[in-house]
Design an enzyme around this catalytic site. Sequence first.
Site, PDB file in Angstrom:
ATOM      1  N   SER A   1      20.789  86.688  31.585  1.00 49.84           N
ATOM      2  CA  SER A   1      20.849  85.486  32.420  1.00 49.84           C
ATOM      3  C   SER A   1      22.296  85.030  32.534  1.00 49.84           C
ATOM      4  O   SER A   1      23.139  85.398  31.705  1.00 49.84           O
ATOM      5  CB  SER A   1      20.005  84.382  31.793  1.00 49.84           C
TER       6      SER A   1
ATOM      7  N   THR B   1      36.299  56.140  35.518  1.00 48.41           N
ATOM      8  CA  THR B   1      35.680  57.080  36.455  1.00 48.41           C
ATOM      9  C   THR B   1      35.234  58.305  35.669  1.00 48.41           C
ATOM     10  O   THR B   1      35.942  58.736  34.762  1.00 48.41           O
ATOM     11  CB  THR B   1      36.640  57.498  37.598  1.00 48.41           C
TER      12      THR B   1
ATOM     13  N   ARG C   1      17.396  84.909  34.824  1.00 48.75           N
ATOM     14  CA  ARG C   1      17.850  84.335  36.095  1.00 48.75           C
ATOM     15  C   ARG C   1      19.348  84.047  36.107  1.00 48.75           C
ATOM     16  O   ARG C   1      19.953  83.825  35.061  1.00 48.75           O
ATOM     17  CB  ARG C   1      17.116  83.025  36.365  1.00 48.75           C
TER      18      ARG C   1
ATOM     19  N   HIS D   1      22.875  62.371  40.141  1.00 48.65           N
ATOM     20  CA  HIS D   1      23.290  61.078  39.572  1.00 48.65           C
ATOM     21  C   HIS D   1      22.974  60.886  38.102  1.00 48.65           C
ATOM     22  O   HIS D   1      23.445  59.896  37.513  1.00 48.65           O
ATOM     23  CB  HIS D   1      22.706  59.941  40.410  1.00 48.65           C
TER      24      HIS D   1
ATOM     25  N   ASP E   1      35.252  61.238  36.623  1.00 49.24           N
ATOM     26  CA  ASP E   1      35.942  62.471  37.047  1.00 49.24           C
ATOM     27  C   ASP E   1      37.154  62.862  36.191  1.00 49.24           C
ATOM     28  O   ASP E   1      37.620  64.000  36.270  1.00 49.24           O
ATOM     29  CB  ASP E   1      36.406  62.341  38.503  1.00 49.24           C
TER      30      ASP E   1
ATOM     31  N   GLY F   1      38.904  53.674  39.718  1.00 51.06           N
ATOM     32  CA  GLY F   1      39.699  54.882  39.897  1.00 51.06           C
ATOM     33  C   GLY F   1      40.955  54.628  40.714  1.00 51.06           C
ATOM     34  O   GLY F   1      41.374  53.472  40.867  1.00 51.06           O
ATOM     35  N   ASP F   2      41.533  55.690  41.264  1.00 50.48           N
ATOM     36  CA  ASP F   2      42.830  55.511  41.925  1.00 50.48           C
ATOM     37  C   ASP F   2      42.741  54.694  43.214  1.00 50.48           C
ATOM     38  O   ASP F   2      43.696  54.011  43.578  1.00 50.48           O
ATOM     39  CB  ASP F   2      43.546  56.852  42.142  1.00 50.48           C
TER      40      ASP F   2
ATOM     41  N   GLY G   1      32.297  66.200  41.076  1.00 51.18           N
ATOM     42  CA  GLY G   1      33.723  66.541  41.147  1.00 51.18           C
ATOM     43  C   GLY G   1      34.068  66.959  42.566  1.00 51.18           C
ATOM     44  O   GLY G   1      34.109  68.135  42.879  1.00 51.18           O
ATOM     45  N   ARG G   2      34.276  65.935  43.439  1.00 53.87           N
ATOM     46  CA  ARG G   2      34.587  66.224  44.846  1.00 53.87           C
ATOM     47  C   ARG G   2      35.979  66.831  44.984  1.00 53.87           C
ATOM     48  O   ARG G   2      36.209  67.728  45.757  1.00 53.87           O
ATOM     49  CB  ARG G   2      34.510  64.945  45.685  1.00 53.87           C
TER      50      ARG G   2
ATOM     51  N   ARG H   1      32.029  49.727  47.146  1.00 50.76           N
ATOM     52  CA  ARG H   1      33.204  50.211  47.879  1.00 50.76           C
ATOM     53  C   ARG H   1      33.370  49.231  49.039  1.00 50.76           C
ATOM     54  O   ARG H   1      32.424  48.981  49.778  1.00 50.76           O
ATOM     55  CB  ARG H   1      32.986  51.637  48.351  1.00 50.76           C
TER      56      ARG H   1
ATOM     57  N   ALA I   1      29.458  79.049  30.002  1.00 51.33           N
ATOM     58  CA  ALA I   1      29.106  79.494  31.364  1.00 51.33           C
ATOM     59  C   ALA I   1      29.831  80.802  31.672  1.00 51.33           C
ATOM     60  O   ALA I   1      30.935  81.041  31.183  1.00 51.33           O
ATOM     61  CB  ALA I   1      29.498  78.426  32.377  1.00 51.33           C
TER      62      ALA I   1
ATOM     63  N   ARG J   1      26.018  60.129  36.043  1.00 53.58           N
ATOM     64  CA  ARG J   1      26.702  58.829  36.001  1.00 53.58           C
ATOM     65  C   ARG J   1      26.081  57.874  34.982  1.00 53.58           C
ATOM     66  O   ARG J   1      26.729  56.935  34.552  1.00 53.58           O
ATOM     67  CB  ARG J   1      26.612  58.148  37.360  1.00 53.58           C
TER      68      ARG J   1
ATOM     69  N   ASP K   1      40.207  62.203  36.669  1.00 53.37           N
ATOM     70  CA  ASP K   1      41.226  62.752  37.567  1.00 53.37           C
ATOM     71  C   ASP K   1      42.385  61.786  37.806  1.00 53.37           C
ATOM     72  O   ASP K   1      43.051  61.848  38.835  1.00 53.37           O
ATOM     73  CB  ASP K   1      40.579  63.132  38.913  1.00 53.37           C
TER      74      ASP K   1
ATOM     75  N   GLY L   1      33.182  54.196  42.000  1.00 52.72           N
ATOM     76  CA  GLY L   1      31.987  54.759  41.358  1.00 52.72           C
ATOM     77  C   GLY L   1      31.793  54.170  39.972  1.00 52.72           C
ATOM     78  O   GLY L   1      32.765  53.973  39.245  1.00 52.72           O
TER      79      GLY L   1
END
Length: 326
Positions: free
Chosen positions: A219, A129, A166, A256, A131, A105-106, A174-175, A75, A190, A259, A133, A14
């Site tokens: 909210s 990356t 709301r 996106h 992420d 990344g890894d 973040g998969r 990829r 948050a 990114r 991670d 990515g």
Amino acid sequence: MAKIKKIAVLTSGGDAPGMNAAVRAVVRAAQYHKIKVVGIEHGYEGMINGEFVDLTSIDVRNIIQRGGTFLRSARSMEFKTKEGRATAHQNLVEKKIDALIVIGGDGTFTGAGLFSQEYDIPCIGIPGTIDNDIFGTDFTIGFDTALNTVVEAIDKIKDTANSHDRMFFIEVMGRDAGFIALQAGIATGAEAILIPEVEGQEDKLKEFILTESHNKKSSHIILVAEGNKLGGAHEVAKKVAEDFPDLNVRVSVLGHIQRGGAPTAFDRFLASRLGVAAVDALLDNQRSIMVGYTNHEVVHVPFNKTIKGHRNVSKELLEVADILSI
Ligand code: ATP
């Protein structure tokens, strides 16, 4: 070991803001040491297809501030095969390339580790990356920029959430890792943060909503990392709306935009340091390592360690998020 005269650099996996700054640093550090540089377009796919471009200092002018990667990324399924890697190696031999620097990344490091073993070619990895991670480095290039993009977007959503009483479910990237969600959640105040690393979030979320319905907040922002166990923001919001039909629920998937954009000062600084460190590592006869950044210092981490290790979310950060969400 023979003197390194020519190296190749590529970006893979990515894309992440700051990859350009890292390529720039690699090219300039190499030129400083009188080493030639070849850029490989489209990551490992381009290495197999022979997409090589000579790079000098001039070619990397005016890119430190640009998001994305001018070398482009990809990829490559073919690089996962022995035949694909053999073709890639043949192309490096024809171009007289002595060593490789990979930014990604890894997955990218796994490929580089294998390649280095099979063909006895020094490979150095730079963590790039959004992420954050990767085991063995406190920060990856692109994370800080993505985090700031997310914070800016949530601040805007909060304005409209407040105006209409709301509850917003905001999905961030973040998969497998919730670092963006957790840190953005703390930075934006948050009310709840759902991340892949934490179990039992459904009950906690219900408990939270029941409590919240008695307090004075008009909210709410619920941050959802895309890989969290209850599903993405749409799935979570649907469940909540079914259980609590009185709530005024909305969903926003940031997608996106996370990114892209100009890298922050921190990402430019990190990319510049790690790019120089990667060339230094090659000159120091290192091979099969990632250059990382831990406790404000450049560190060397063997590929097998960074690939096998798992970066855990900090318990302290989870606690901070919990305490501050009341
Ligand atoms: P991100 O974290 O942004 O997804 P990544 O580097 O982990 O970045 P991947 O798509 O997992 O992204 O890996 C990038 C490329 O590395 C793959 O497309 C593939 O070419 C190569 N690669 C990944 N795993 C392997 C492997 N087991 N063997 C050989 N090559 C691999």
